[in-house]
Scaffold this active site. Structure first.
Site, PDB file in Angstrom:
ATOM      1  CG  ASP B 110     -11.547  -2.552  -3.722  1.00 30.95           C
ATOM      2  OD1 ASP B 110     -11.686  -2.702  -4.960  1.00 30.95           O
ATOM      3  OD2 ASP B 110     -12.105  -3.267  -2.874  1.00 30.95           O
ATOM      4  CB  CYS B 111      -6.334   0.991  -1.507  1.00 35.96           C
ATOM      5  SG  CYS B 111      -5.598  -0.635  -1.317  1.00 35.96           S
ATOM      6  CE1 TYR B 112      -1.200   2.815  -3.374  1.00 36.09           C
ATOM      7  CE2 TYR B 112      -1.636   0.823  -2.105  1.00 36.09           C
ATOM      8  CZ  TYR B 112      -1.081   2.099  -2.194  1.00 36.09           C
ATOM      9  OH  TYR B 112      -0.412   2.632  -1.134  1.00 36.09           O
TER      10      TYR B 112
END
Lengths: 129, 356
Positions: B110-112
């Protein structure tokens, strides 16, 4: 002097080199040999002076063999050589030495084109012509 | 003075006199050092990626770190060119400001969110490029020969059959760690010449074994100010890739003992010629030999003269010691006091294979 001899396929079954050795009484040394269906090539060392060499080249040519003189055997890219010495002692004929300042010196006459140094060079600055 | 000059000077004037007159002795070595590599930070792409695998010119870099940090090790080899191109060559190409292909993949988070990346980089694009070599500068090294009937190809180079030649590594009287062999000056934080630039000693190196004069150091420095002359990617035939590293350590002559160590000449520095034809971690010693004999071009084995040649460049080693001397004299390089000295004693353990 080193020569590259190229035989056409029609000539490859005749002992031309052996005949030359007998005829001239010179110990011609075979450094490389390749026989293919279409032609054969030999790299040989002929230990004679220039005048005699010209006669021998002419004799080979008269037998239908193409002759090329090999002027330089190995080339060293001295710009990129680190003078490490990894090629020196593996050379079986002592053709490569290190001078007082450790730079490399190559003696063409002693080279037998075995290519040991080409593989031994860690930075790939030696090539064979 | 450079270490070879100091060694000769002490022969003429005595160690005590030389120790009073000389403040610093400079050393140098330029040899294949497999335990070398660089930490790189690529910066973040848009959208960003946390790379699972990372290839630099097809050479895999270690990716068990944060999203865009990687470690390229000297002996990692190209998935396409194999032995001919490896991590050492990537480091040389980086230092030469050549363009390098970067390829990576990821599982996406979700962050990368990004799952693959392909681009080119140069050293100038990187946030950090830090050379960090876990084991460099072996105090001395074994010399190698081969008693078998076949030529062998090793990290000690090409060894001809039937004791056909001897190869050796280590710079002898210019060797940095031999010149302060009791470690009275060299330690954490010592400023050094590294790869043509300035670096520092991190601490003892892996396999540090000072009791047998096999001391090593871990070193680091900013790759961005180093040069390709003193960081050369290399291949040992049928062995693999590595990196030639230029390393020089200044030895401040703080007392008589350090002076005596710094004064040691090639004839006083001994090593063993081992038979690398025996494929074991304990190879038989053929004979003891001095660096002086090794550098002479031949040594006797079984009453026969055998040709010797080095694998590390003495030409470059001398240049490094001289460069370091020039830098110090021109006030471009100041000597540091170590925060903590390198240990004088370490266990050297083998790996035993336990039956489960």
């Amino acid at each position: 002097m080193k020569l590259r001899l190229t035989y056409r396929h029609t000539e490859t079954n005749r002992p031309i080199l052996a005949s030359m050795i007998i005829k001239w009484g010179i110990p011609i040394n075979i450094l490389e040999a390749q026989v293919k269906p279409e032609l054969g090539t030999l790299v040989v060392d002929v230990p004679v002076d220039n005048r005699k060499l010209k006669e021998i080249i002419a004799a080979f040519e008269a037998e239908g063999v193409k002759v090329q003189e090999i002027i330089s055997t190995l080339s060293f890219d001295m710009e990129n050589c680190t003078s490490c010495g990894a090629c020196v002692s593996p050379c079986p004929t002592g053709a490569i030495i290190q001078k007082q300042d450790w730079t490399i010196e190559f003696d063409d006459k002693k080279c037998i084109r075995c290519k040991v140094c080409v593989d031994a060079c860690p930075v790939r600055v030696i090539s064979i012509s | 003075m450079s270490a070879d000059e100091f060694s000769r000077y002490t022969k003429d004037h005595g160690v005590s006199v030389a120790a009073k007159e000389v403040d610093v002795v400079t050393t140098g070595t330029f040899g294949a050092m497999c335990s070398s590599g660089a930490f790189l930070n690529f910066g973040h792409s848009e959208p960003p990626i946390k790379m699972l695998h990372c290839l630099l010119n097809d050479v895999p870099a270690y990716r068990g770190l944060a999203a865009v940090d990687a470690y390229i090790g000297a002996t990692a080899m190209s998935e396409r060119l194999g032995f001919e191109y490896g991590g050492g060559h990537v480091i040389e190409d980086l230092v030469s400001h050549r363009e390098i292909q970067l390829r990576g993949d990821a599982y996406g988070t979700d962050c990368y969110p990004r799952k693959s990346i392909e681009t080119t980089i140069t050293i100038d694009d990187l946030n950090q490029a830090i050379l960090l070599n876990p084991r460099n500068g072996y105090e001395r090294y074994n010399a190698a020969t081969n008693g078998t009937d076949k030529a062998i190809y090793t990290y000690m180079g090409t060894l001809l059959p039937r004791y056909g030649n001897v190869t050796f590594s280590g710079a002898g009287e210019l060797s940095p760690l031999y010149k302060d062999k009791d470690f009275e000056t060299i330690g954490i934080g010592t400023r050094i010449f590294l790869g043509g630039g300035i670096g520092y000693i991190v601490g003892e190196g892996t396999q540090h074994f000072p009791q047998q004069q096999f001391a090593t150091v871990m070193v680091h420095g900013d790759l961005k100010q180093m040069t390709s002359k003193y960081l050369r990617g290399a291949t040992f035939y049928k062995y693999g890739t590595t990196l030639y590293v230029g390393l020089g350590i200044p030895i401040p002559i703080v007392n008589q003992r350090v002076a005596e160590s710094a004064a040691l000449s090639d004839d006083q520095i001994m090593t063993n010629i081992l038979d690398y034809g025996v494929p074991s971690r304990t190879r038989p010693v053929i004979r003891k030999v001095s660096y002086g004999e090794l550098k002479s071009g031949k040594v006797a084995i079984n009453d026969k003269d055998v040709r010797t040649s080095p694998l590390s460049s003495f030409k470059y080693a001398k240049e490094i010691a001289q460069t370091l001397k020039d830098w110090i004299q021109e006030n471009r390089f100041s000597i540091t006091k170590a925060v903590e000295l390198i240990p004088n004693h370490r266990e050297f353990r083998p790996l035993e294979i336990r039956k489960s």
